[in-house]
Design a protein around this motif. Sequence first.
Motif, PDB file in Angstrom:
ATOM      1  N   ALA A 473       0.849  -1.169   0.000  1.00  0.00           N
ATOM      2  CA  ALA A 473       0.000   0.000   0.000  1.00  0.00           C
ATOM      3  C   ALA A 473       0.895   1.232   0.000  1.00  0.00           C
ATOM      4  CB  ALA A 473      -0.886   0.008   1.231  1.00  0.00           C
ATOM      5  N   PRO A 474       0.448   2.251  -0.718  1.00  0.00           N
ATOM      6  CA  PRO A 474       1.205   3.497  -0.627  1.00  0.00           C
ATOM      7  C   PRO A 474       1.184   3.934   0.830  1.00  0.00           C
ATOM      8  CG  PRO A 474      -0.927   3.808  -1.737  1.00  0.00           C
ATOM      9  CD  PRO A 474      -0.764   2.352  -1.524  1.00  0.00           C
ATOM     10  N   SER A 475       2.348   4.108   1.417  1.00  0.00           N
ATOM     11  CA  SER A 475       2.405   4.385   2.843  1.00  0.00           C
ATOM     12  C   SER A 475       1.807   5.749   3.122  1.00  0.00           C
ATOM     13  CB  SER A 475       3.865   4.312   3.292  1.00  0.00           C
ATOM     14  OG  SER A 475       4.023   5.015   4.467  1.00  0.00           O
ATOM     15  N   SER A 476       0.636   5.703   3.741  1.00  0.00           N
ATOM     16  CA  SER A 476      -0.088   6.946   3.934  1.00  0.00           C
ATOM     17  C   SER A 476       0.234   7.554   5.296  1.00  0.00           C
ATOM     18  CB  SER A 476      -1.587   6.683   3.828  1.00  0.00           C
ATOM     19  OG  SER A 476      -1.927   5.678   4.762  1.00  0.00           O
ATOM     20  N   SER A 477       0.504   6.676   6.258  1.00  0.00           N
ATOM     21  CA  SER A 477       0.725   7.204   7.602  1.00  0.00           C
ATOM     22  C   SER A 477       2.212   7.272   7.902  1.00  0.00           C
ATOM     23  CB  SER A 477       0.050   6.286   8.618  1.00  0.00           C
ATOM     24  OG  SER A 477       0.677   5.040   8.604  1.00  0.00           O
ATOM     25  N   ASP A 478       2.551   8.176   8.797  1.00  0.00           N
ATOM     26  CA  ASP A 478       3.951   8.247   9.188  1.00  0.00           C
ATOM     27  C   ASP A 478       4.187   7.505  10.498  1.00  0.00           C
ATOM     28  OD1 ASP A 478       2.245  10.104  10.094  1.00  0.00           O
ATOM     29  OD2 ASP A 478       3.460  11.850   9.580  1.00  0.00           O
ATOM     30  N   VAL A 479       3.163   6.719  10.895  1.00  0.00           N
ATOM     31  CA  VAL A 479       3.328   5.920  12.110  1.00  0.00           C
ATOM     32  C   VAL A 479       4.293   4.771  11.805  1.00  0.00           C
ATOM     33  CG1 VAL A 479       2.096   4.550  13.844  1.00  0.00           C
ATOM     34  CG2 VAL A 479       0.913   6.388  12.630  1.00  0.00           C
ATOM     35  N   ALA A 480       5.223   4.574  12.695  1.00  0.00           N
ATOM     36  CA  ALA A 480       6.189   3.497  12.466  1.00  0.00           C
ATOM     37  C   ALA A 480       5.577   2.168  12.857  1.00  0.00           C
ATOM     38  CB  ALA A 480       7.437   3.740  13.297  1.00  0.00           C
ATOM     39  N   PRO A 481       5.806   1.127  12.055  1.00  0.00           N
ATOM     40  CA  PRO A 481       5.298  -0.193  12.433  1.00  0.00           C
ATOM     41  C   PRO A 481       6.155  -0.815  13.532  1.00  0.00           C
ATOM     42  CG  PRO A 481       6.530  -0.317  10.383  1.00  0.00           C
ATOM     43  CD  PRO A 481       6.564   1.123  10.791  1.00  0.00           C
ATOM     44  N   LEU A 482       5.617  -1.841  14.149  1.00  0.00           N
ATOM     45  CA  LEU A 482       6.372  -2.625  15.121  1.00  0.00           C
ATOM     46  C   LEU A 482       7.578  -3.235  14.401  1.00  0.00           C
ATOM     47  CD1 LEU A 482       5.542  -3.223  18.110  1.00  0.00           C
ATOM     48  CD2 LEU A 482       4.633  -5.411  17.282  1.00  0.00           C
ATOM     49  N   PRO A 483       8.772  -3.066  14.924  1.00  0.00           N
ATOM     50  CA  PRO A 483       9.930  -3.617  14.200  1.00  0.00           C
ATOM     51  C   PRO A 483       9.868  -5.142  14.110  1.00  0.00           C
ATOM     52  CG  PRO A 483      10.565  -2.769  16.356  1.00  0.00           C
ATOM     53  CD  PRO A 483       9.148  -2.366  16.148  1.00  0.00           C
ATOM     54  N   ASP A 484      10.455  -5.674  13.042  1.00  0.00           N
ATOM     55  CA  ASP A 484      10.416  -7.113  12.789  1.00  0.00           C
ATOM     56  C   ASP A 484      10.897  -7.938  13.976  1.00  0.00           C
ATOM     57  OD1 ASP A 484       9.238  -7.082  10.402  1.00  0.00           O
ATOM     58  OD2 ASP A 484      11.078  -7.298   9.193  1.00  0.00           O
ATOM     59  N   ALA A 485      11.912  -7.462  14.647  1.00  0.00           N
ATOM     60  CA  ALA A 485      12.475  -8.210  15.779  1.00  0.00           C
ATOM     61  C   ALA A 485      11.420  -8.457  16.853  1.00  0.00           C
ATOM     62  CB  ALA A 485      13.662  -7.464  16.354  1.00  0.00           C
ATOM     63  N   GLU A 486      10.430  -7.564  16.948  1.00  0.00           N
ATOM     64  CA  GLU A 486       9.363  -7.766  17.936  1.00  0.00           C
ATOM     65  C   GLU A 486       8.140  -8.415  17.318  1.00  0.00           C
ATOM     66  OE1 GLU A 486       8.555  -4.604  20.753  1.00  0.00           O
ATOM     67  OE2 GLU A 486      10.291  -3.510  19.946  1.00  0.00           O
ATOM     68  N   LEU A 487       7.964  -8.154  16.035  1.00  0.00           N
ATOM     69  CA  LEU A 487       6.759  -8.636  15.347  1.00  0.00           C
ATOM     70  C   LEU A 487       6.752 -10.161  15.254  1.00  0.00           C
ATOM     71  CD1 LEU A 487       4.217  -7.643  13.895  1.00  0.00           C
ATOM     72  CD2 LEU A 487       5.536  -7.540  11.777  1.00  0.00           C
ATOM     73  N   THR A 488       7.892 -10.744  14.883  1.00  0.00           N
ATOM     74  CA  THR A 488       7.936 -12.196  14.705  1.00  0.00           C
ATOM     75  C   THR A 488       7.593 -12.938  15.991  1.00  0.00           C
ATOM     76  OG1 THR A 488       9.621 -11.755  13.056  1.00  0.00           O
ATOM     77  CG2 THR A 488       9.287 -14.060  13.672  1.00  0.00           C
ATOM     78  N   LEU A 561      -0.761  -4.567  22.737  1.00  0.00           N
ATOM     79  CA  LEU A 561      -0.868  -5.993  23.051  1.00  0.00           C
ATOM     80  C   LEU A 561       0.532  -6.570  23.266  1.00  0.00           C
ATOM     81  CD1 LEU A 561      -2.680  -8.581  23.244  1.00  0.00           C
ATOM     82  CD2 LEU A 561      -2.231  -8.906  20.802  1.00  0.00           C
ATOM     83  N   ASN A 562       1.427  -6.129  22.420  1.00  0.00           N
ATOM     84  CA  ASN A 562       2.792  -6.642  22.508  1.00  0.00           C
ATOM     85  C   ASN A 562       3.441  -6.263  23.848  1.00  0.00           C
ATOM     86  OD1 ASN A 562       4.974  -8.070  21.391  1.00  0.00           O
ATOM     87  ND2 ASN A 562       6.001  -6.121  20.959  1.00  0.00           N
ATOM     88  N   LEU A 571      -3.839 -11.006  31.204  1.00  0.00           N
ATOM     89  CA  LEU A 571      -4.706  -9.977  30.622  1.00  0.00           C
ATOM     90  C   LEU A 571      -4.494  -9.916  29.103  1.00  0.00           C
ATOM     91  CD1 LEU A 571      -6.744  -7.688  30.844  1.00  0.00           C
ATOM     92  CD2 LEU A 571      -4.874  -6.127  31.417  1.00  0.00           C
ATOM     93  N   ALA A 572      -3.238 -10.049  28.686  1.00  0.00           N
ATOM     94  CA  ALA A 572      -2.946 -10.028  27.252  1.00  0.00           C
ATOM     95  C   ALA A 572      -3.705 -11.134  26.539  1.00  0.00           C
ATOM     96  CB  ALA A 572      -1.449 -10.185  27.020  1.00  0.00           C
ATOM     97  N   LYS A 573      -3.810 -12.297  27.182  1.00  0.00           N
ATOM     98  CA  LYS A 573      -4.539 -13.412  26.554  1.00  0.00           C
ATOM     99  C   LYS A 573      -6.039 -13.097  26.424  1.00  0.00           C
ATOM    100  CE  LYS A 573      -1.738 -17.493  27.088  1.00  0.00           C
ATOM    101  NZ  LYS A 573      -1.226 -18.482  28.046  1.00  0.00           N
ATOM    102  N   LEU A 574      -6.552 -12.477  27.490  1.00  0.00           N
ATOM    103  CA  LEU A 574      -7.967 -12.085  27.434  1.00  0.00           C
ATOM    104  C   LEU A 574      -8.216 -11.119  26.275  1.00  0.00           C
ATOM    105  CD1 LEU A 574      -9.325 -11.351  31.034  1.00  0.00           C
ATOM    106  CD2 LEU A 574     -10.097 -13.093  29.406  1.00  0.00           C
ATOM    107  N   VAL A 575      -7.304 -10.123  26.175  1.00  0.00           N
ATOM    108  CA  VAL A 575      -7.445  -9.128  25.112  1.00  0.00           C
ATOM    109  C   VAL A 575      -7.333  -9.803  23.743  1.00  0.00           C
ATOM    110  CG1 VAL A 575      -6.392  -7.097  24.040  1.00  0.00           C
ATOM    111  CG2 VAL A 575      -6.664  -7.196  26.517  1.00  0.00           C
ATOM    112  N   LEU A 576      -6.401 -10.733  23.643  1.00  0.00           N
ATOM    113  CA  LEU A 576      -6.230 -11.438  22.368  1.00  0.00           C
ATOM    114  C   LEU A 576      -7.509 -12.207  21.976  1.00  0.00           C
ATOM    115  CD1 LEU A 576      -4.537 -12.432  19.978  1.00  0.00           C
ATOM    116  CD2 LEU A 576      -3.720 -14.284  21.443  1.00  0.00           C
TER     117      LEU A 576
END
Length: 609
Positions: A473-488, A561-562, A571-576
């Motif tokens: 997608a054309p990157s519309s937001s300037d919000v940074a994504p969760l870095p890969d090291a945390e995402l995986t 969540l992360n 609590l994280a499990k409940l939210v998930l």
Amino acid sequence: MEYKFKAEVKQVLDIVVNSLYTDKEIFVRELVSNASDASEKLRLGKLASDEKIPEGELKIKLATDEKENLFSIEDFGIGMTEDELISNLGTIAHSGSKAFIEALKESKGNIGDGLIGQFGVGFYSVFMVADKVDVYTKSESGCGLHWSCSGDENFAIEDFDKSERGTKIVAHLKKEYSEFSKTARIRSIVEKYSAYIDFPIFLGDEELKTRQAIWLKAKSDITPEQYEDFYKFQTHSYDKPTDWLHFKADAPVELNALIYVPSENPERLGFGKTECEVSLYCKKVLIDPSPKGLFPEWMRFVKGVIDSSDIPLNISRESMQDSGLVKKLGRVVLKRFLKHLAETAKKDAQKYELFFKKFGTFLKEGAAVDFENRAELAKLLRFESSLYPDGTKVSLEDYVSRMKGDQKDIFFACGADRKTIESAPYVEAFAARGLEVLYMYDPIDAFLTGNLGAFDEKPFASVDSSDIALGDAPSSSDVAPLPDAELTPLKDWIKSALGDSKVSEVSSGGRLVDSPIAALNTDGITPQMRMMLKAMNPDSPLPPSPVKLEINPRSEVIKNLNSLRSSDESLAKLVLDQLYDNALLSAGLLENPRSMAKRMNEILAKVKP
Ligand code: ADP
Ligand code: MG
């Protein structure tokens, strides 16, 4: 003088006399048709020699006599000479009975009931109900004659003092058929079969109501009011037709058709399944009020008449039960009707939209199941689209013409309405890439796209399908994504926390724009189909299949969540669990929404100020 019938006539008589056929009433139709033919022949003859016929002379007079158990019919047409009596009523040279004999030969004597009813056996059908028949006749130049027969192999002809030109037939009814000596019974038969005879018909002193067969007239001679009037009369209804199609064809069969689209779709209004009301006529005489196999099922919403003079001649050459001719007639009319709809859509889009709003489901049904007409039907379909406001509909051709360079699929989203579709997390990915999505609100739509498969060789693809690979997608937001090291590790945690029975894969592709999470469809069974299957099989529900989850690494919810995972895992499990149910809910896959509320309360209880 006594005469013997030709062998063929004898054969027809035997069958007719011994026939167990239930529709005895058609003999009235046959005799009225003959009287009308004889009057027409006279009229044509006079026309050719420029003579005038006195006004009202050519009429047809029916009479009943309950006491003597008689039915009679009189016309003032051409009449018959002695030779004509012998050849017309003593041999099989004429149309109706000849076709019958041909059919008889083909079927090797096994003649079905339906056959007699389909084309009658002309004059001889009177022997179904009469044990003696007298014919009094006089042609213009000839003298009066009396023909009589008791349904055996002989007939007699004698001189008879008759002053008026024409023919009178007296049927001495069998005891068990005294019903045909009753005025009311005869009136209803004539109104059913002979409503469009051109000559006035009298029953005793009463003139029966007849109508003009406007379908045989030129279009330019008929006003819209006359078309509407005819519709009401023919269909016994009070509404105004939405539209009509009136045309004449010569090949491959000769026919005149007048087809109406009614004012409303009764199925849409919750009445049961409608029946096709298109009657088959041969030269203004009703042959079959609801011919089987005329049109495919989805055409059941139309009404009207088809008239073909090819009917009695051809019918014997076709198969018996299920006449190929009827199909042929239906096909010609159907093709013309589809062409008419396409023309209307082009010339008067507003009128077409109105039609489609009421009757579109029938076209969808046809596009889904009628293989022969699928291509034409698909072009007639209309859907709302993500590119246009509520209420505006587009065609599949429009859609394809707007497809982006590398776009291979026709994207569609199913849902109850626009709001439902747009609040689910699917369309946003397409919108962000400037891709058009068709919105489908009709329960039949999922079935339709499944059966149709593709349009113009472009496959249909549901927006919730996991198979769709969307480019970045054309990157519309300037919000940074969760870095890969945390995402995986987060994805792994989600998968194991939910378990294999709930989730097959967790991905973080670039689909999602605003939503945190979405469930993708992997088995090709849309939620609508799932619901239908469930309704059909309430006892053995489909096993819940694990879904593919897509998370949005830019979403604040996912990032929180992360972090929560390390600070308060329970609590994280409940939210998930809650996020998972949200995703199922949007996908229309949530089976039991009740547990959501309970869990929500648990989560809220943990919110500390
Ligand atoms: P079809 O009408 O198909 O020719 P029918 O068995 O009904 O066959 O009639 C046979 C023939 O008898 C007709 O073609 C016509 O020549 C003659 N006929 C029957 N009824 C009349 C009538 N009322 N006046 C003059 N001729 C008649
Ligand atoms: Mg006839």
